[in-house]
Structure formats: structure tokens, C-alpha cells
Design a protein around this motif. Structure first.
Motif, PDB file in Angstrom:
ATOM      1  N   VAL A   1       0.871  -1.171   0.000  1.00  7.75           N
ATOM      2  CA  VAL A   1       0.000   0.000   0.000  1.00  7.75           C
ATOM      3  C   VAL A   1       0.913   1.228   0.000  1.00  7.75           C
ATOM      4  N   ARG A   2       0.927   1.941  -1.130  1.00  8.83           N
ATOM      5  CA  ARG A   2       1.887   3.029  -1.338  1.00  8.83           C
ATOM      6  C   ARG A   2       1.186   4.393  -1.312  1.00  8.83           C
ATOM      7  N   SER A   3       1.957   5.403  -0.963  1.00  6.82           N
ATOM      8  CA  SER A   3       1.436   6.768  -1.018  1.00  6.82           C
ATOM      9  C   SER A   3       1.343   7.205  -2.474  1.00  6.82           C
ATOM     10  N   PRO A   4       0.176   7.661  -2.928  1.00  2.00           N
ATOM     11  CA  PRO A   4       0.056   8.099  -4.318  1.00  2.00           C
ATOM     12  C   PRO A   4       0.621   9.501  -4.569  1.00  2.00           C
ATOM     13  N   ILE A   5       0.935  10.255  -3.498  1.00  2.00           N
ATOM     14  CA  ILE A   5       1.411  11.640  -3.647  1.00  2.00           C
ATOM     15  C   ILE A   5       2.517  11.911  -2.632  1.00  2.00           C
ATOM     16  N   ASP A   6       3.257  12.990  -2.869  1.00  3.28           N
ATOM     17  CA  ASP A   6       4.134  13.523  -1.831  1.00  3.28           C
ATOM     18  C   ASP A   6       3.252  14.174  -0.774  1.00  3.28           C
ATOM     19  N   GLY A   7       3.566  13.935   0.488  1.00  2.00           N
ATOM     20  CA  GLY A   7       2.755  14.546   1.528  1.00  2.00           C
ATOM     21  C   GLY A   7       3.112  14.050   2.907  1.00  2.00           C
ATOM     22  N   VAL A   8       2.193  14.299   3.842  1.00  3.30           N
ATOM     23  CA  VAL A   8       2.377  13.915   5.240  1.00  3.30           C
ATOM     24  C   VAL A   8       1.324  12.881   5.608  1.00  3.30           C
ATOM     25  N   VAL A   9       1.758  11.823   6.279  1.00  4.22           N
ATOM     26  CA  VAL A   9       0.856  10.741   6.687  1.00  4.22           C
ATOM     27  C   VAL A   9      -0.007  11.211   7.852  1.00  4.22           C
ATOM     28  N   GLY A  10      -1.307  10.893   7.768  1.00  4.32           N
ATOM     29  CA  GLY A  10      -2.219  11.229   8.860  1.00  4.32           C
ATOM     30  C   GLY A  10      -2.166  10.197   9.967  1.00  4.32           C
ATOM     31  N   ASP A  11      -3.275  10.022  10.664  1.00  3.38           N
ATOM     32  CA  ASP A  11      -3.364   9.099  11.795  1.00  3.38           C
ATOM     33  C   ASP A  11      -3.358   7.656  11.300  1.00  3.38           C
ATOM     34  N   LEU A  12      -2.366   6.871  11.749  1.00  2.00           N
ATOM     35  CA  LEU A  12      -2.266   5.452  11.347  1.00  2.00           C
ATOM     36  C   LEU A  12      -2.695   4.507  12.467  1.00  2.00           C
ATOM     37  N   ASP A  13      -3.258   5.045  13.549  1.00  2.00           N
ATOM     38  CA  ASP A  13      -3.609   4.201  14.697  1.00  2.00           C
ATOM     39  C   ASP A  13      -4.728   3.220  14.397  1.00  2.00           C
ATOM     40  N   SER A  14      -5.508   3.493  13.341  1.00  2.00           N
ATOM     41  CA  SER A  14      -6.646   2.617  13.056  1.00  2.00           C
ATOM     42  C   SER A  14      -6.208   1.261  12.491  1.00  2.00           C
ATOM     43  N   VAL A  15      -4.959   1.166  12.016  1.00  2.00           N
ATOM     44  CA  VAL A  15      -4.455  -0.093  11.449  1.00  2.00           C
ATOM     45  C   VAL A  15      -3.157  -0.469  12.154  1.00  2.00           C
TER      46      VAL A  15
END
Length: 372
Positions: A153-167
Motif C-alpha cells: 500500500v503506497r502513497s500516491p502523492i508527496d505529503g504527510v501521513v495522517g493518523d495510522l492508529d486505526s491499522v
């Protein structure tokens, strides 16, 4: 005898002089003043609006699977194509390895039969059969590689990752499940709802200034990039009598965030006008007034002719030196306040001097002294 009489007369004269002290100059109220001059005003339409990134996506897997690796963390800056999660892919990896091996074998066979055909040792039909097989094996390897790629599962854009606590590691995720968001705040939109009464003044390309509600405020500047072709629809999130307007601007400090509420100003004009300091203006019965300073000699004729000024005050003003400054209350018509100045519509002239301090202590005809 004559000398005694002279001394007596001298003493009497001195005593008479002491009985009539010289009149003292009246004590003047010290005030600050400002001269009316031209300033540049930029009429604007203001709105409280929400920011939205021009580049933001939800991170969603393209296949089902169990999470075996988490390769990024909350708030991490990532590049387009960078893996965020890895799903279990043992079968897909094995299938790709097998497909690659088969593709290599079929490619070699196709090359061998091409050589044999060129030397008359094989028929065109045999050569074409192996070439076709090599193409099919190559395509199968490409398909298996794509299938394996879905497990990353890759980032489609340059940016900042949000909240990953759900996974978390070991969780089972499904195709299309929203895992987190990737946000690029380098360029933002401000989404404004403009009242219908002001919508006609908005044009594409107009300057828009934004400032956060923090202290100190964070500011930005952009331009109107979109004007909705219709007003809000009743029952929707927008007002039915408002127009959606978007402005795009670079987030130069990177301190403004998607979802943040800001004060937005659409600059709809630029004009020169006489300016009145906000400190000079006071209200009476919803009418704005200022106090203008004028020499008593200039104001006295009107004051004498006025039936509302008491005779005692008239005589007091008559006794003042002609150059003494007094205050005169004057009604004014003003525009919208901007940067602590009102644009003047009527009531004053360029060069007039207005009082900008202690206005609550003043009334018509009070003599003052400027301390500027």
C-alpha cells in the motif's frame, strides 16, 4: 513733610496695584490631533472559511490482506510511491517467481527457434508457436508483478501521513478500506461562502488574504481561482443564498493546515480616499462625529450668531487670543473601517485637523492645546 507725603503716596499706589492682579490665561486641555490626508483603501469582502489542501487523498488498499509490515508513522513526510503498509504476499511472491522463470525459459526457446528458422532447421509455424508462448509468459509475469504490487500500500502523492492508529500489525484490511489520509499542505484552497448581495463584486484573479485565528495570526495570500456557477442549494451544507468561491494560495510557512478555519478577505477594489483615524470618531444616535480644531477667530462669528450657545460662553471665547484653538463638533459620513482608518465620504476637507484623544471630555467651543 513733603518727603513723608511722597512715601505715603508711593505705598498707597503699590497697595492699589496689588489689589488688581493681572488676568491669567485660561488653562487649555491638552489633546492629540491628526491632519486629514489621503490614504489607499482596498474594499474587501470578508468571510470565515475553511482551508482544504489542493492535494489530499485517502490511503486505501487495492486488495484484501493481513498487515505484515508498517513502514511509516503518523506525521511522517513521504514521497509518491513510497510503501506505507505491506500485506501478506507469500503466494503472490511465489507466483511471480514461477512466472519469471517460465518467461525466461520461453524466451530462450523462442530465440532458439528463431535461429533454427533462419537456418532452415525449423518451420515458421514452430517458430511462431514459441514466440507466442514467450509473449504470453512475459505478460503473465507482468500480471503477477502487478498482483504482488497491490500487496504494497503506497502513497500516491508527496505529503504527510495522517493518523495510522486505526491499522496495526496483524490487522486484516479489505479492498477500498480507508486507512489514513496523505495530505500535501504546500498549496491550499480557502473555501468561502459569499452572500448573494456581494457576489457580483467577486472576479477570478482577485487577491485574497487569509489569516489564522491564532495569536499571533499566520497569514497567507492567494487569488480567486473558482467561482461556483450556481448558488447554494437548500438542504445542502452551504447556504441557499450564498456563492461558493475558492482561492488558491501557497502555504509558504507550512504552518496552515487542512481543515483549519481562517479569516479570508477578497480584495475587490483599490482607491485613494481621505482617511479619518478611528480614534477621532465617536457616535451619537448612530451618527458618527469628530471634533475639528479651528482658531477661535474663525469660529467666533458663527458662535455669536448661534442661539444655542450661552452668552457667558460667547464672552469667554471673545476674551481668548484670536489664535487659540477650539474644538467644533462635526458630523461625518464614513466607509468601512480598514487598518484603523475610515474612508471619508463627506464632512471634512483635506488638511482639517481632528482630535484623536480625550474626545469624551470635549464639547463644542472648548479651547484646547495640541501636544503632537
Amino acid at each position: 513733610m513733603q518727603r513723608t507725603l511722597a512715601l505715603t503716596l508711593t505705598a498707597a499706589t503699590l497697595l492699589a496695584g496689588c489689589g488688581k492682579p493681572k488676568p491669567q490665561a485660561p488653562k487649555l486641555l491638552s489633546v492629540k490631533t491628526a491632519r486629514i490626508a489621503e490614504a489607499n483603501f482596498q474594499p474587501s469582502i470578508e468571510a470565515i472559511s475553511v482551508l482544504e489542501s489542493t492535494t489530499t487523498v485517502s490511503l486505501r488498499p487495492e486488495t484484501d490482506g493481513r498487515v505484515v509490515k508498517v513502514l511509516a508513522s503518523d506525521g511522517e513526510r513521504v514521497k509518491a510511491g513510497q510503501p506505507i503498509l505491506v500485506l501478506d504476499n507469500v503466494q503472490q511472491s511465489a507466483a511471480l517467481d514461477s512466472a519469471k522463470a517460465q518467461a525466461r525459459t520461453d524466451k530462450l526457446n523462442a530465440e532458439r527457434y528463431e535461429f533454427l528458422y533462419q537456418n532452415g532447421a525449423a518451420s515458421a509455424k514452430q517458430r511462431d508457436q514459441y514466440v507466442t508462448q514467450a509473449i504470453a509468459s512475459r505478460d503473465q509475469a507482468l500480471a503477477d508483478a502487478a498482483t504482488l504490487g497491490y500487496k504494497y500500500v503506497r502513497s500516491p502523492i508527496d505529503g504527510v501521513v495522517g493518523d495510522l492508529d486505526s491499522v496495526k500489525l496483524g490487522d486484516y484490511v479489505q479492498t477500498g478500506q480507508a486507512i489514513t489520509g496523505i495530505v500535501n499542505n504546500s498549496t491550499l484552497w480557502t473555501l468561502m461562502q459569499i452572500p448573494a448581495t456581494q457576489s457580483g463584486a467577486v472576479k477570478i484573479g482577485q487577491t485574497v488574504k487569509v489569516s489564522s485565528q491564532t495569536d499571533p495570526p499566520i497569514t497567507g495570500e492567494g487569488t480567486v481561482s473558482f467561482i461556483s456557477p450556481y448558488f447554494g442549494i437548500s438542504g445542502s451544507s452551504g447556504s441557499p443564498n450564498a456563492l461558493m468561491v475558492k482561492a488558491t494560495f501557497p502555504n509558504l510557512t507550512n504552518e496552515l493546515k487542512t481543515g483549519q478555519f481562517v479569516k479570508s478577505q477578497i480584495i475587490v477594489g483599490n482607491k485613494q480616499s481621505l482617511a479619518v483615524p478611528v480614534q477621532a470618531v465617536f457616535m451619537q444616535a448612530q451618527q458618527p462625529f469628530v471634533y475639528v480644531t479651528v482658531p477661535v477667530s474663525k469660529a467666533l462669528p458663527k458662535i455669536k450668531a448661534s442661539a444655542s450657545v450661552p452668552e457667558k460662553q460667547k464672552k469667554k471665547l471673545e476674551s481668548l487670543p484670536p489664535s487659540t484653538q477650539i474644538v467644533v463638533q462635526r458630523a461625518v459620513e464614513l466607509g468601512e473601517l480598514q487598518n484603523n482608518f475610515y474612508p471619508l465620504k463627506s464632512g471634512l476637507n483635506k488638511g482639517d485637523t481632528v482630535v484623536v484623544s480625550k474626545t469624551a471630555l470635549l464639547s463644542n467651543g472648548i479651547p484646547v492645546k495640541s501636544v503632537n
